[in-house]
Design a protein around this motif. Sequence first.
Motif, mmCIF file in Angstrom:
data_model
loop_
_atom_site.group_PDB
_atom_site.id
_atom_site.type_symbol
_atom_site.label_atom_id
_atom_site.label_comp_id
_atom_site.label_asym_id
_atom_site.label_seq_id
_atom_site.Cartn_x
_atom_site.Cartn_y
_atom_site.Cartn_z
ATOM 1 N N UNK A 189 0.815 -1.645 -0.396
ATOM 2 C CA UNK A 189 0.064 -0.136 -0.136
ATOM 3 C C UNK A 189 1.370 1.097 0.295
ATOM 4 N N UNK A 190 2.190 0.839 0.204
ATOM 5 C CA UNK A 190 3.057 2.556 -0.188
ATOM 6 C C UNK A 190 3.547 2.833 1.278
ATOM 7 N N UNK A 191 2.686 2.027 2.302
ATOM 8 C CA UNK A 191 3.011 3.190 3.963
ATOM 9 C C UNK A 191 4.145 2.461 3.926
ATOM 10 N N UNK A 192 4.837 3.507 4.843
ATOM 11 C CA UNK A 192 6.011 3.284 5.491
ATOM 12 C C UNK A 192 6.648 1.987 7.228
ATOM 13 N N UNK A 193 7.266 1.622 6.270
ATOM 14 C CA UNK A 193 7.559 -0.253 6.945
ATOM 15 C C UNK A 193 7.582 -0.245 8.397
ATOM 16 N N UNK A 194 6.787 -0.253 8.932
ATOM 17 C CA UNK A 194 8.314 0.782 10.638
ATOM 18 C C UNK A 194 6.572 -0.478 11.586
ATOM 19 N N UNK A 195 7.268 -1.447 11.892
ATOM 20 C CA UNK A 195 6.264 -2.730 13.177
ATOM 21 C C UNK A 195 6.090 -1.838 14.031
ATOM 22 N N UNK A 199 -5.722 9.874 12.328
ATOM 23 C CA UNK A 199 -4.395 10.858 11.451
ATOM 24 C C UNK A 199 -3.308 10.339 12.401
ATOM 25 N N UNK A 200 -3.588 12.002 14.197
ATOM 26 C CA UNK A 200 -3.050 12.628 14.597
ATOM 27 C C UNK A 200 -2.878 11.113 15.743
ATOM 28 N N UNK A 201 -3.242 9.734 15.841
ATOM 29 C CA UNK A 201 -3.222 8.830 16.349
ATOM 30 C C UNK A 201 -1.674 8.470 15.837
ATOM 31 N N UNK A 202 -1.700 8.977 14.968
ATOM 32 C CA UNK A 202 0.198 8.443 14.263
ATOM 33 C C UNK A 202 -0.675 6.417 13.557
ATOM 34 N N UNK A 203 -1.682 6.416 13.598
ATOM 35 C CA UNK A 203 -1.865 5.644 12.852
ATOM 36 C C UNK A 203 -1.647 5.094 10.896
ATOM 37 N N UNK A 204 -1.416 4.583 10.379
ATOM 38 C CA UNK A 204 -1.687 3.688 9.602
ATOM 39 C C UNK A 204 -2.667 3.069 9.892
ATOM 40 N N UNK A 242 -3.982 10.779 -0.850
ATOM 41 C CA UNK A 242 -2.825 11.524 -1.506
ATOM 42 C C UNK A 242 -2.374 13.184 -0.373
ATOM 43 N N UNK A 243 -3.499 13.138 -0.074
ATOM 44 C CA UNK A 243 -2.458 14.162 1.322
ATOM 45 C C UNK A 243 -1.480 13.138 2.402
ATOM 46 N N UNK A 244 -0.937 12.282 2.349
ATOM 47 C CA UNK A 244 -0.618 11.401 3.770
ATOM 48 C C UNK A 244 -0.222 9.737 3.114
ATOM 49 N N UNK A 245 0.388 9.995 2.066
ATOM 50 C CA UNK A 245 0.243 8.403 1.486
ATOM 51 C C UNK A 245 1.259 7.698 2.429
ATOM 52 N N UNK A 246 1.632 8.192 2.939
ATOM 53 C CA UNK A 246 2.674 7.697 4.452
ATOM 54 C C UNK A 246 2.185 6.769 5.386
ATOM 55 N N UNK A 247 0.321 7.731 5.323
ATOM 56 C CA UNK A 247 -0.268 7.208 5.899
ATOM 57 C C UNK A 247 -2.065 6.136 6.144
ATOM 58 N N UNK A 248 -2.128 6.162 4.732
ATOM 59 C CA UNK A 248 -3.293 6.567 4.498
ATOM 60 C C UNK A 248 -3.419 5.182 2.947
#
Length: 476
Positions: free
Chosen positions: A285-291, A319-324, A344-350
């Motif tokens: 999904x193009x998210x940051x790979x972070x366990x 989004x402000x919780x820092x989740x994906x 589109x605005x937060x591709x690293x989260x959504x």
Amino acid sequence: MNILYVASEVVPFCKTGGLADVAGSLPNALAQAGENVAVILPYYKKVHEKFGGQFQFKGYDYIQLSWRHAYCGLFKYEMNGVKYYLIDNEYYFGRDNLYGYDDDPERFAFFCRAVISMLRNLDDMPDVINFNDWQGSMIPGYLKMDAFNDESLRDIKTVLTIHNIEYQGKTGLSDKADVLGISGTCVDYGQYEQDGCVNLLKGAIVLADAITTVSPTYAQELLTPAFGQGLEGILEHFEYKMYGVLNGIDTVRYNPETDALLSANFTADTLKNRQENKAALQVALGLEVNPDIPVIGMVSRMVSHKGLDLVEEAFEGLMDMGVQVAILGQGDARYEEFYKGWAAARPYQVGLTIGYSDALAMSIYGGADLFLMPSKSEPCGLSQMIAMRYGCVPIVHEVGGLADTVTAYQHGTDIGNGFSFGAYNSHDMYNVVKEAVGLWKDYNEEFTAIIKRDMAGDFTWDKSAQEYIRIFESLN
């Protein structure tokens, strides 16, 4: 007991929703319990394209539907101890989609008329016919009409299963004669009339020998104006023959230990392997790979009754919780555009996929940490059970089958297999998500214990099949 299960869609032949999963699993469980089970469905174009060469042609007849004299072919297929029969008519079922046509009431009236007319062509005459939703709702009417002149049909009992009462099969009053062919018959005493139109589901409620719904809570909800969709009064009158039987899932198909769609298989004792699925999901999904970032999954039709209005209102806070967030689904343009904007605005989260993919759905179940399912109404729900089976902890609105399958976690105890909220508002949903994310971040042992309880849950059809058998036997 000879049981005939009538459904408009059945896995693995065709599917648009949860009915197909139930129709593909419950008959198998009934057969494994020792019953003689057959399933009958339309022979759609999609079924022919995928399975056509595997079916045995049993014969044909011509079916009288009002003034129509229509061809009906019958095909047979056997699998896992269940016989499958398919009703063939190119005009009604040789179309690209299963539903969505202006003449759907006529198409499924023909299907029901054909089922009753072809009973003698089946290997076994049924003792009970269990039919589903409005598409099968002419079954008891046509059976009573034919049984008036045929003693061999008089002992057959009928059971209606309501999967979603929002769909009732409404059509004009003139269709009683022109389409349904029931005008002036033994079932033309208002049974199929409601609010100035023909209501097929209402008629089935009146005429069936028993009514089941897909969870105990939903059975009670249907008696109220908030959920009954105008049929609550009729259902309350016939409450004596109503039963709420919780659905199960196919635990052979949905098994994280063997599922080939997962990047890594795992069990409750090998949860470390599950991290590979999370990483694969983040990559896909193009998210940051972070366990260390919690992933919230959603697999849902994008419509308001799935609770997406609450998600929309609370999304910035999530989004402000820092989740994906991993989202898979399609539906109303409003929700699709909303999630596209955030992706589109937060591709690293959504991570968003519009549409449906079995592979991605299983990646979400097998890789996300939490599963959000805030439905406004949910007769049973299968997704929360699949999620728990795959160690993805559910967050649900306490309604229908969600309330029957998810128990709210009580901090510091071994009680609870997920998180839930009672009032249908975004504030309460947000607070419960925050609680779940906080537990995931700060109390790893407690969260892991919830995962293990989820994966140990009994989501098989065994109990439900026994309950259906008890209901069937009580009718004879």
